[in-house]
Scaffold this motif. Structure first.
Motif, PDB file in Angstrom:
ATOM      1  N   GLN A  43       0.801  -1.217   0.000  1.00 31.88           N
ATOM      2  CA  GLN A  43       0.000   0.000   0.000  1.00 31.88           C
ATOM      3  C   GLN A  43       0.838   1.274   0.000  1.00 31.88           C
ATOM      4  N   THR A  44       2.154   1.142  -0.113  1.00 34.74           N
ATOM      5  CA  THR A  44       3.050   2.297  -0.081  1.00 34.74           C
ATOM      6  C   THR A  44       3.414   2.724  -1.497  1.00 34.74           C
ATOM      7  N   PRO A  45       3.098   3.959  -1.905  1.00 33.17           N
ATOM      8  CA  PRO A  45       3.504   4.411  -3.231  1.00 33.17           C
ATOM      9  C   PRO A  45       5.022   4.252  -3.413  1.00 33.17           C
ATOM     10  N   THR A  46       5.416   3.540  -4.471  1.00 34.31           N
ATOM     11  CA  THR A  46       6.809   3.193  -4.732  1.00 34.31           C
ATOM     12  C   THR A  46       7.233   3.765  -6.078  1.00 34.31           C
ATOM     13  N   ASN A  47       8.339   4.496  -6.105  1.00 26.98           N
ATOM     14  CA  ASN A  47       8.824   5.155  -7.320  1.00 26.98           C
ATOM     15  C   ASN A  47       9.500   4.165  -8.254  1.00 26.98           C
ATOM     16  N   TYR A  48       9.089   4.188  -9.503  1.00 28.01           N
ATOM     17  CA  TYR A  48       9.767   3.457 -10.577  1.00 28.01           C
ATOM     18  C   TYR A  48      10.848   4.409 -11.089  1.00 28.01           C
ATOM     19  N   SER A  49      11.983   4.438 -10.378  1.00 29.02           N
ATOM     20  CA  SER A  49      13.001   5.479 -10.561  1.00 29.02           C
ATOM     21  C   SER A  49      13.701   5.438 -11.915  1.00 29.02           C
ATOM     22  N   GLN A  50      13.697   4.296 -12.583  1.00 20.39           N
ATOM     23  CA  GLN A  50      14.361   4.202 -13.886  1.00 20.39           C
ATOM     24  C   GLN A  50      13.721   5.125 -14.922  1.00 20.39           C
ATOM     25  N   LEU A  51      12.483   5.559 -14.664  1.00 23.47           N
ATOM     26  CA  LEU A  51      11.790   6.412 -15.626  1.00 23.47           C
ATOM     27  C   LEU A  51      11.784   7.895 -15.213  1.00 23.47           C
ATOM     28  N   ASN A  52      12.383   8.227 -14.064  1.00 22.43           N
ATOM     29  CA  ASN A  52      12.424   9.633 -13.632  1.00 22.43           C
ATOM     30  C   ASN A  52      13.075  10.482 -14.728  1.00 22.43           C
ATOM     31  N   GLY A  85      -1.536   3.797  -9.995  1.00 20.71           N
ATOM     32  CA  GLY A  85      -0.336   4.473 -10.454  1.00 20.71           C
ATOM     33  C   GLY A  85      -0.598   5.953 -10.589  1.00 20.71           C
ATOM     34  N   LYS A  86       0.445   6.756 -10.408  1.00 16.98           N
ATOM     35  CA  LYS A  86       0.310   8.202 -10.565  1.00 16.98           C
ATOM     36  C   LYS A  86       1.655   8.799 -10.942  1.00 16.98           C
ATOM     37  N   ILE A  87       1.587  10.028 -11.456  1.00 18.65           N
ATOM     38  CA  ILE A  87       2.777  10.810 -11.769  1.00 18.65           C
ATOM     39  C   ILE A  87       2.902  11.887 -10.697  1.00 18.65           C
ATOM     40  N   MET A  88       4.124  12.081 -10.191  1.00 20.06           N
ATOM     41  CA  MET A  88       4.400  13.155  -9.231  1.00 20.06           C
ATOM     42  C   MET A  88       5.565  13.965  -9.790  1.00 20.06           C
ATOM     43  N   PHE A  89       5.875  15.085  -9.137  1.00 21.32           N
ATOM     44  CA  PHE A  89       6.997  15.894  -9.608  1.00 21.32           C
ATOM     45  C   PHE A  89       7.745  16.492  -8.420  1.00 21.32           C
ATOM     46  N   THR A  90       9.022  16.824  -8.675  1.00 26.47           N
ATOM     47  CA  THR A  90       9.816  17.580  -7.704  1.00 26.47           C
ATOM     48  C   THR A  90      10.234  18.878  -8.389  1.00 26.47           C
ATOM     49  N   GLU A 145      11.539  17.461 -11.995  1.00 24.18           N
ATOM     50  CA  GLU A 145      11.702  16.025 -12.243  1.00 24.18           C
ATOM     51  C   GLU A 145      10.341  15.376 -12.089  1.00 24.18           C
ATOM     52  N   TYR A 146       9.953  14.591 -13.089  1.00 28.08           N
ATOM     53  CA  TYR A 146       8.675  13.878 -13.068  1.00 28.08           C
ATOM     54  C   TYR A 146       8.941  12.409 -12.788  1.00 28.08           C
ATOM     55  N   GLN A 147       8.074  11.805 -11.967  1.00 26.33           N
ATOM     56  CA  GLN A 147       8.288  10.446 -11.467  1.00 26.33           C
ATOM     57  C   GLN A 147       6.971   9.672 -11.506  1.00 26.33           C
ATOM     58  N   VAL A 148       7.060   8.357 -11.727  1.00 27.07           N
ATOM     59  CA  VAL A 148       5.892   7.479 -11.699  1.00 27.07           C
ATOM     60  C   VAL A 148       5.930   6.663 -10.410  1.00 27.07           C
ATOM     61  N   TYR A 149       4.778   6.566  -9.728  1.00 28.75           N
ATOM     62  CA  TYR A 149       4.638   5.790  -8.495  1.00 28.75           C
ATOM     63  C   TYR A 149       3.548   4.744  -8.661  1.00 28.75           C
ATOM     64  N   GLU A 153      -4.121  -1.508  -3.272  1.00 28.70           N
ATOM     65  CA  GLU A 153      -5.056  -1.319  -2.164  1.00 28.70           C
ATOM     66  C   GLU A 153      -4.728  -2.246  -0.999  1.00 28.70           C
ATOM     67  N   ASN A 154      -4.010  -3.318  -1.284  1.00 27.20           N
ATOM     68  CA  ASN A 154      -3.767  -4.339  -0.271  1.00 27.20           C
ATOM     69  C   ASN A 154      -2.278  -4.540  -0.015  1.00 27.20           C
ATOM     70  N   SER A 155      -1.972  -5.227   1.051  1.00 27.00           N
ATOM     71  CA  SER A 155      -0.587  -5.316   1.524  1.00 27.00           C
ATOM     72  C   SER A 155       0.329  -6.173   0.666  1.00 27.00           C
ATOM     73  N   THR A 156      -0.201  -7.075  -0.145  1.00 23.90           N
ATOM     74  CA  THR A 156       0.679  -7.968  -0.906  1.00 23.90           C
ATOM     75  C   THR A 156       0.685  -7.683  -2.401  1.00 23.90           C
ATOM     76  N   GLY A 157       0.206  -6.528  -2.813  1.00 24.93           N
ATOM     77  CA  GLY A 157       0.179  -6.212  -4.238  1.00 24.93           C
ATOM     78  C   GLY A 157       1.566  -6.097  -4.835  1.00 24.93           C
ATOM     79  N   VAL A 158       1.716  -6.586  -6.066  1.00 26.06           N
ATOM     80  CA  VAL A 158       2.985  -6.544  -6.791  1.00 26.06           C
ATOM     81  C   VAL A 158       2.730  -5.929  -8.163  1.00 26.06           C
TER      82      VAL A 158
END
Length: 185
Positions: A43-52, A85-90, A145-149, A153-158
């Protein structure tokens, strides 16, 4: 009929004196990645950093068109629910920030604004090839910098990016792309 031919256009003293027609593309930056990943996000938004991807707007009045395309994106796990999934920015190296609600439309969710979702109700891996685009009005000339996260909804999502659920050596990798276009305001 008149023809104007030049090798280079520059502002006389500062960039603020140069004027471009509204809607002109001023700058384009593209990042592609074919790294095969399995992100256990839970359930924790995780950055797919290779695409930043970073861009420095030439004008504070510019808009940034942010487009993300995935060749293959899959959600699954041992639970039901939605994958998000969402896009965020710094800005200027700051913390990752959600887009202002005014730039997402009237259906924006207050927290964790999801730009795409996939249903996991079947307990099976589901593959899809999403594309998403946002038009950002950052009002700055700072580095952005734009990032994808991704998260579930659940604890074991991959979330699997650029790979198939089979993890078979004969499966082809796909390519994810982020394109940033600075557009004159």
């Amino acid at each position: 009929m008149s023809t104007l031919r030049v090798d280079k256009i520059e502002g006389m003293d500062t960039a603020s004196k140069l004027q471009m027609p509204s809607g002109s593309v001023l700058n384009t930056v593209i990042t592609t990645d074919n790294t095969e990943l399995a992100l256990s996000t839970g359930q924790t938004p995780t950055n797919y950093s290779q695409l930043n991807t970073t861009i420095t707007p030439k004008f504070s009045t510019s808009k940034i068109l942010v487009r993300v395309d995935f060749g293959c994106l899959q959600y699954g796990g041992n639970d039901t629910g939605l994958g998000h999934g969402k896009i965020m920015f710094t800005q200027a190296g700051g913390s990752a920030t959600d887009f202002p609600s005014s730039q997402l439309g009237s259906n924006a969710v207050v927290s964790y604004k999801a730009h795409f979702q996939v249903n996991l109700e079947t307990y099976e891996w589901q593959a899809f090839q999403p594309s998403m685009a946002l038009l950002h009005e950052p009002s700055t000339t700072d580095i952005l910098e734009y990032q994808v996260y991704f998260w579930s909804e659940n604890s074991t999502g991959v979330c699997k990016v650029n790979k198939t659920y089979r993890d078979n050596a004969n499966d082809a990798s796909t390519v994810a792309t982020m394109t940033l276009m600075e557009i004159a305001g």
